[in-house]
Design an enzyme around this catalytic site. Structure first.
Site, PDB file in Angstrom:
ATOM      1  CG  ASN A   1      10.872  21.815  43.414  1.00  0.00           C
ATOM      2  OD1 ASN A   1      11.141  22.325  42.330  1.00  0.00           O
ATOM      3  ND2 ASN A   1       9.958  22.312  44.230  1.00  0.00           N
ATOM      4  CE1 TYR A   2      16.659  18.632  38.981  1.00  0.00           C
ATOM      5  CE2 TYR A   2      17.435  19.978  37.170  1.00  0.00           C
ATOM      6  CZ  TYR A   2      17.383  18.771  37.814  1.00  0.00           C
ATOM      7  OH  TYR A   2      18.066  17.703  37.284  1.00  0.00           O
ATOM      8  CE  LYS A   3      11.825  24.492  46.399  1.00  0.00           C
ATOM      9  NZ  LYS A   3      11.643  24.948  47.745  1.00  0.00           N
TER      10      LYS A   3
ATOM     11  CG  HIS B   1       6.235  23.699  45.708  1.00  0.00           C
ATOM     12  ND1 HIS B   1       6.712  24.804  46.360  1.00  0.00           N
ATOM     13  CD2 HIS B   1       7.034  22.662  46.073  1.00  0.00           C
ATOM     14  CE1 HIS B   1       7.773  24.454  47.088  1.00  0.00           C
ATOM     15  NE2 HIS B   1       7.986  23.157  46.925  1.00  0.00           N
TER      16      HIS B   1
ATOM     17  CB  SER C   1      18.141  24.300  49.416  1.00  0.00           C
ATOM     18  OG  SER C   1      17.446  23.880  50.574  1.00  0.00           O
TER      19      SER C   1
ATOM     20  CD  GLU D   1       7.760  20.438  49.872  1.00  0.00           C
ATOM     21  OE1 GLU D   1       8.725  19.802  49.470  1.00  0.00           O
ATOM     22  OE2 GLU D   1       7.429  21.546  49.423  1.00  0.00           O
TER      23      GLU D   1
ATOM     24  CB  ILE E   1      10.352  25.407  52.342  1.00  0.00           C
ATOM     25  CG1 ILE E   1       9.247  24.354  52.279  1.00  0.00           C
ATOM     26  CG2 ILE E   1      10.989  25.591  50.959  1.00  0.00           C
ATOM     27  CD1 ILE E   1       8.112  24.681  51.320  1.00  0.00           C
TER      28      ILE E   1
END
Ligand code: G3P
Length: 222
Positions: free
Chosen positions: A9-11, A93, A203, A141, A146
């Site tokens: 997940n690039y966010k 999400h 991350s 999650e 996170i």
């Protein structure tokens, strides 16, 4: 969905936006080729088309809105995302929460467009609730982990194990992923040993000095 699977997940990190998003997609592609493990990029909507055009990495959107074509300023329309090249999408999400009825609508839209629906959840109960919508995958999650680097698979193994058991009891075809704090090979192996079909992470790879090496390390113990 091929498993084991790694979804990145690039966010909206600068390290995974714009040209960096493309660079990361190339890292995913070569790490997937070298390891034989399926790796998916989930970039911001604005980066999807370029990544599709310039790489062969599978792409999931980060979010789809429960809408049809028309007047919806600022929304993510599934038809446009599919045309841009997505093969699936994250839904709900923790950083983009949705109501249950909207999650259902987007899961149905994904089925209609024949793309993968991966619904994110925050705990075992919500995982059970969304499993009844029959998405392709549920990714649990715990929000408090996170971005912390504290891996859910080692810090809260019961969340992963119980989610796997509850979801598979409802529908054994639904894939169960876990995420939050997953960073290295030990974290992913622990997740798989608990019954998960893969991981959803951000991350630990995006902020790594060498993301490709970090991806290869992630899958090195499978
Ligand atoms: O969607 C993945 C994510 O929420 C987990 O983030 O940074 O803890 O890997 P991170």
């Amino acid at each position: 969905m091929n498993t084991p699977i790694v979804i990145l997940n690039y966010k909206t990190y600068s390290e995974s936006s714009g040209l960096n998003a493309l660079k990361l997609a190339n890292d995913l592609k070569s790490a997937a080729e070298e390891s034989g493990i399926t790796m998916v990029a989930s970039p911001q909507a604005a980066d999807i088309y370029r990544i599709k055009k310039e790489t062969s990495v599978p792409i999931y959107a980060q979010h789809i809105d429960p809408i049809s074509p028309g007047g919806h300023t600022g929304a993510n329309l599934i038809e446009t995302l599919v045309e841009a090249g997505i093969e699936g999408s994250l839904i709900n999400h923790s950083e983009k929460r949705m109501q249950l009825a909207d999650i259902d609508e987007v899961v149905q839209l994904c089925k209609k467009h024949d793309i993968v629906s991966c619904v994110c959840t925050n705990n075992i109960n919500t995982s059970k609730a969304v499993a009844s919508l029959n998405p392709d995958a549920v990714a649990v999650e715990p929000p408090e982990l996170i971005g912390t680097g504290i891996p859910v698979s080692q810090a809260q193994p019961e969340v992963v194990e119980d989610t796997v058991n509850e979801v598979k009891q409802l529908n054994k075809n639904i894939k169960v992923l876990c995420g939050a704090g997953i960073t290295n090979g030990d974290d992913m192996k622990a997740a798989m040993d608990l019954g998960a079909d893969g991981v959803l992470l951000a991350s630990g790879i995006i902020k790594a000095e060498n993301p490709k090496d970090a991806l290869l390390d992630l899958v090195s113990k499978l």
